[in-house]
Design a protein around this motif. Structure first.
Motif, PDB file in Angstrom:
ATOM      1  N   HIS A  79      62.140  33.637  68.306  1.00  0.00           N
ATOM      2  CA  HIS A  79      63.008  33.681  68.840  1.00  0.00           C
ATOM      3  C   HIS A  79      63.982  34.525  69.005  1.00  0.00           C
ATOM      4  CE1 HIS A  79      61.710  29.184  67.044  1.00  0.00           C
ATOM      5  NE2 HIS A  79      61.635  30.044  65.606  1.00  0.00           N
ATOM      6  N   GLU A  80      65.259  33.420  69.901  1.00  0.00           N
ATOM      7  CA  GLU A  80      66.633  34.678  70.514  1.00  0.00           C
ATOM      8  C   GLU A  80      67.205  34.329  69.361  1.00  0.00           C
ATOM      9  OE1 GLU A  80      67.511  34.270  74.580  1.00  0.00           O
ATOM     10  OE2 GLU A  80      65.232  34.196  74.879  1.00  0.00           O
ATOM     11  N   VAL A  81      68.983  34.802  69.221  1.00  0.00           N
ATOM     12  CA  VAL A  81      69.056  34.899  68.133  1.00  0.00           C
ATOM     13  C   VAL A  81      70.795  35.236  68.606  1.00  0.00           C
ATOM     14  CG1 VAL A  81      70.041  35.402  65.682  1.00  0.00           C
ATOM     15  CG2 VAL A  81      67.853  35.345  66.200  1.00  0.00           C
ATOM     16  N   THR A  82      71.628  34.237  68.325  1.00  0.00           N
ATOM     17  CA  THR A  82      72.660  34.998  69.108  1.00  0.00           C
ATOM     18  C   THR A  82      73.614  34.701  67.675  1.00  0.00           C
ATOM     19  OG1 THR A  82      72.790  34.244  70.905  1.00  0.00           O
ATOM     20  CG2 THR A  82      75.001  34.683  69.928  1.00  0.00           C
ATOM     21  N   VAL A  83      74.614  35.962  67.364  1.00  0.00           N
ATOM     22  CA  VAL A  83      75.014  36.483  65.734  1.00  0.00           C
ATOM     23  C   VAL A  83      76.607  35.535  66.176  1.00  0.00           C
ATOM     24  CG1 VAL A  83      75.457  37.472  64.217  1.00  0.00           C
ATOM     25  CG2 VAL A  83      73.488  37.454  64.739  1.00  0.00           C
ATOM     26  N   TYR A  84      77.345  35.505  65.465  1.00  0.00           N
ATOM     27  CA  TYR A  84      78.336  35.241  65.030  1.00  0.00           C
ATOM     28  C   TYR A  84      79.183  35.430  63.535  1.00  0.00           C
ATOM     29  CZ  TYR A  84      83.373  33.854  64.230  1.00  0.00           C
ATOM     30  OH  TYR A  84      84.897  33.988  63.676  1.00  0.00           O
ATOM     31  N   ASN A  85      80.403  36.352  63.419  1.00  0.00           N
ATOM     32  CA  ASN A  85      81.217  36.356  62.004  1.00  0.00           C
ATOM     33  C   ASN A  85      81.867  36.429  62.343  1.00  0.00           C
ATOM     34  OD1 ASN A  85      81.778  37.893  60.128  1.00  0.00           O
ATOM     35  ND2 ASN A  85      79.526  37.451  59.058  1.00  0.00           N
ATOM     36  N   ARG A  86      82.783  36.260  61.138  1.00  0.00           N
ATOM     37  CA  ARG A  86      84.359  36.090  61.582  1.00  0.00           C
ATOM     38  C   ARG A  86      85.019  37.731  61.702  1.00  0.00           C
ATOM     39  NH1 ARG A  86      85.402  32.446  56.544  1.00  0.00           N
ATOM     40  NH2 ARG A  86      83.672  33.311  56.590  1.00  0.00           N
ATOM     41  N   SER A  87      83.708  38.339  61.014  1.00  0.00           N
ATOM     42  CA  SER A  87      84.207  39.781  61.083  1.00  0.00           C
ATOM     43  C   SER A  87      83.643  40.491  62.382  1.00  0.00           C
ATOM     44  CB  SER A  87      83.791  40.651  59.910  1.00  0.00           C
ATOM     45  OG  SER A  87      83.892  41.994  59.882  1.00  0.00           O
ATOM     46  N   ALA A  88      83.957  40.880  63.326  1.00  0.00           N
ATOM     47  CA  ALA A  88      83.076  41.348  64.320  1.00  0.00           C
ATOM     48  C   ALA A  88      82.515  42.697  63.773  1.00  0.00           C
ATOM     49  CB  ALA A  88      84.140  41.629  65.522  1.00  0.00           C
ATOM     50  N   ALA A  89      82.916  43.338  62.845  1.00  0.00           N
ATOM     51  CA  ALA A  89      82.534  44.305  62.896  1.00  0.00           C
ATOM     52  C   ALA A  89      80.882  44.042  61.751  1.00  0.00           C
ATOM     53  CB  ALA A  89      83.684  45.328  61.689  1.00  0.00           C
ATOM     54  N   LYS A  90      80.584  42.898  60.782  1.00  0.00           N
ATOM     55  CA  LYS A  90      79.989  42.835  60.343  1.00  0.00           C
ATOM     56  C   LYS A  90      78.677  42.685  60.678  1.00  0.00           C
ATOM     57  CE  LYS A  90      82.128  41.642  56.397  1.00  0.00           C
ATOM     58  NZ  LYS A  90      82.274  40.614  54.745  1.00  0.00           N
ATOM     59  N   ALA A  91      79.722  41.832  62.457  1.00  0.00           N
ATOM     60  CA  ALA A  91      78.608  40.937  62.945  1.00  0.00           C
ATOM     61  C   ALA A  91      77.707  42.163  63.985  1.00  0.00           C
ATOM     62  CB  ALA A  91      78.712  40.345  64.098  1.00  0.00           C
ATOM     63  N   GLY A  92      78.670  42.811  63.977  1.00  0.00           N
ATOM     64  CA  GLY A  92      78.162  44.850  65.266  1.00  0.00           C
ATOM     65  C   GLY A  92      77.129  45.092  64.036  1.00  0.00           C
ATOM     66  N   ALA A  93      77.620  45.141  63.032  1.00  0.00           N
ATOM     67  CA  ALA A  93      76.355  45.721  61.461  1.00  0.00           C
ATOM     68  C   ALA A  93      74.841  45.162  61.943  1.00  0.00           C
ATOM     69  CB  ALA A  93      76.881  45.968  60.869  1.00  0.00           C
ATOM     70  N   TRP A  94      75.073  43.664  61.843  1.00  0.00           N
ATOM     71  CA  TRP A  94      73.705  42.816  62.188  1.00  0.00           C
ATOM     72  C   TRP A  94      73.011  42.670  63.272  1.00  0.00           C
ATOM     73  CZ3 TRP A  94      70.786  39.486  63.717  1.00  0.00           C
ATOM     74  CH2 TRP A  94      69.802  39.159  63.564  1.00  0.00           C
ATOM     75  N   ILE A  95      73.737  43.178  63.828  1.00  0.00           N
ATOM     76  CA  ILE A  95      72.777  43.399  65.448  1.00  0.00           C
ATOM     77  C   ILE A  95      72.481  44.846  65.417  1.00  0.00           C
ATOM     78  CG2 ILE A  95      73.297  43.822  67.839  1.00  0.00           C
ATOM     79  CD1 ILE A  95      73.751  40.882  66.706  1.00  0.00           C
ATOM     80  N   GLY A  96      72.962  46.108  64.937  1.00  0.00           N
ATOM     81  CA  GLY A  96      72.520  46.982  65.065  1.00  0.00           C
ATOM     82  C   GLY A  96      71.255  47.008  63.534  1.00  0.00           C
ATOM     83  N   THR A  97      71.498  46.423  62.932  1.00  0.00           N
ATOM     84  CA  THR A  97      69.809  46.417  62.081  1.00  0.00           C
ATOM     85  C   THR A  97      69.227  45.858  62.218  1.00  0.00           C
ATOM     86  OG1 THR A  97      71.371  46.499  60.205  1.00  0.00           O
ATOM     87  CG2 THR A  97      69.684  46.079  59.658  1.00  0.00           C
ATOM     88  N   TYR A  98      69.248  43.893  63.184  1.00  0.00           N
ATOM     89  CA  TYR A  98      68.024  43.486  63.804  1.00  0.00           C
ATOM     90  C   TYR A  98      67.378  43.119  65.033  1.00  0.00           C
ATOM     91  CZ  TYR A  98      68.138  41.686  58.992  1.00  0.00           C
ATOM     92  OH  TYR A  98      68.390  42.084  56.959  1.00  0.00           O
ATOM     93  N   GLY A  99      69.005  42.889  66.073  1.00  0.00           N
ATOM     94  CA  GLY A  99      69.052  43.495  67.075  1.00  0.00           C
ATOM     95  C   GLY A  99      69.755  41.219  67.612  1.00  0.00           C
ATOM     96  N   GLY A 100      69.320  41.111  68.365  1.00  0.00           N
ATOM     97  CA  GLY A 100      70.207  40.151  68.926  1.00  0.00           C
ATOM     98  C   GLY A 100      71.300  40.722  69.967  1.00  0.00           C
ATOM     99  N   ARG A 101      72.106  39.226  70.153  1.00  0.00           N
ATOM    100  CA  ARG A 101      73.108  39.081  70.437  1.00  0.00           C
ATOM    101  C   ARG A 101      74.671  38.938  69.989  1.00  0.00           C
ATOM    102  NH1 ARG A 101      72.581  35.120  75.963  1.00  0.00           N
ATOM    103  NH2 ARG A 101      72.233  33.960  74.010  1.00  0.00           N
ATOM    104  N   GLN A 102      76.074  39.463  70.495  1.00  0.00           N
ATOM    105  CA  GLN A 102      76.590  38.767  69.473  1.00  0.00           C
ATOM    106  C   GLN A 102      77.602  38.328  70.276  1.00  0.00           C
ATOM    107  OE1 GLN A 102      78.518  42.196  67.707  1.00  0.00           O
ATOM    108  NE2 GLN A 102      80.413  41.080  66.976  1.00  0.00           N
ATOM    109  N   ALA A 103      78.497  36.862  69.613  1.00  0.00           N
ATOM    110  CA  ALA A 103      79.315  36.326  70.199  1.00  0.00           C
ATOM    111  C   ALA A 103      80.640  36.657  69.783  1.00  0.00           C
ATOM    112  CB  ALA A 103      78.541  34.390  70.242  1.00  0.00           C
TER     113      ALA A 103
END
Length: 184
Positions: A11-35
């Motif tokens: 599935h396509e996954v878009t991630v949001y986290n109240r900590s942009a750094a944590k969301a960015g790290a997740w995207i770096g590990t798994y892929g997807g998009r950050q919102a």
């Protein structure tokens, strides 16, 4: 969970986290998009999932102009995996959101649900108004069916309201996680 949806589910996954750094790290590990906001992450999604720490965290990512509900389209489904209180479920329902609750807690179901669906091994074994299913289904809550079904009460609050002014009173006392019924 999001990693499984992305990697194993395709599935396509878009991630949001109240900590942009944590969301960015997740995207770096798994892929997807950050919102940048939960609302932006929810835009165009058929399914929106959240898993945060508590009631206030859940409110912060769901309500308001940047909350997920602001970005969701009609018909989209929101799944909350937070161990949130019944208070939050009531608030969301009062705001017009459909709340689907999966629980084994009979008291929470009795207090919150309009409709109850009971599943066993993936099969529907009971489905109907909460009062009918909780009070009259030995599958769902034999202890409540035995004790309270005659009067049609589904939770301790209704029992307390009904007993005022009646000769027969039923009081619920919680002890060690169990309900004891005292008649008097």
């Amino acid at each position: 969970m999001a990693g499984h949806l992305l990697k194993k589910g395709g599935h396509e996954v878009t991630v949001y986290n109240r900590s942009a750094a944590k969301a960015g790290a997740w995207i770096g590990t798994y892929g997807g998009r950050q919102a940048p906001t939960a609302a932006a992450a929810a835009q165009g999604a058929a399914l929106v999932c959240a898993c945060v720490g508590n009631d206030e965290d859940l409110r912060s990512v769901t309500v308001g102009p940047d909350g997920a509900f602001a970005g969701m389209e009609k018909g989209a489904v929101f799944v909350d995996n937070t161990t949130a209180s019944a208070e939050v479920a009531r608030e969301l329902a009062a705001e017009g959101h459909c709340v689907v609750l999966a629980t084994h807690d009979v008291e929470v179901v009795a207090q919150l649900a309009d409709r109850v669906i009971v599943l066993a091994d993936g099969d529907v074994v009971a489905d109907g108004p909460a009062r009918e299913v909780v009070c009259h289904s030995p599958i769902f809550a034999p202890q409540i069916a035995k004790i309270l079904a005659e009067e049609g009460y589904v939770d301790g609050y209704q029992v307390e309201e009904a007993r005022v002014g009646k000769a027969l009173t039923v009081r619920l006392r919680y002890q060690n996680g169990r309900v004891r019924v005292l008649r008097g």
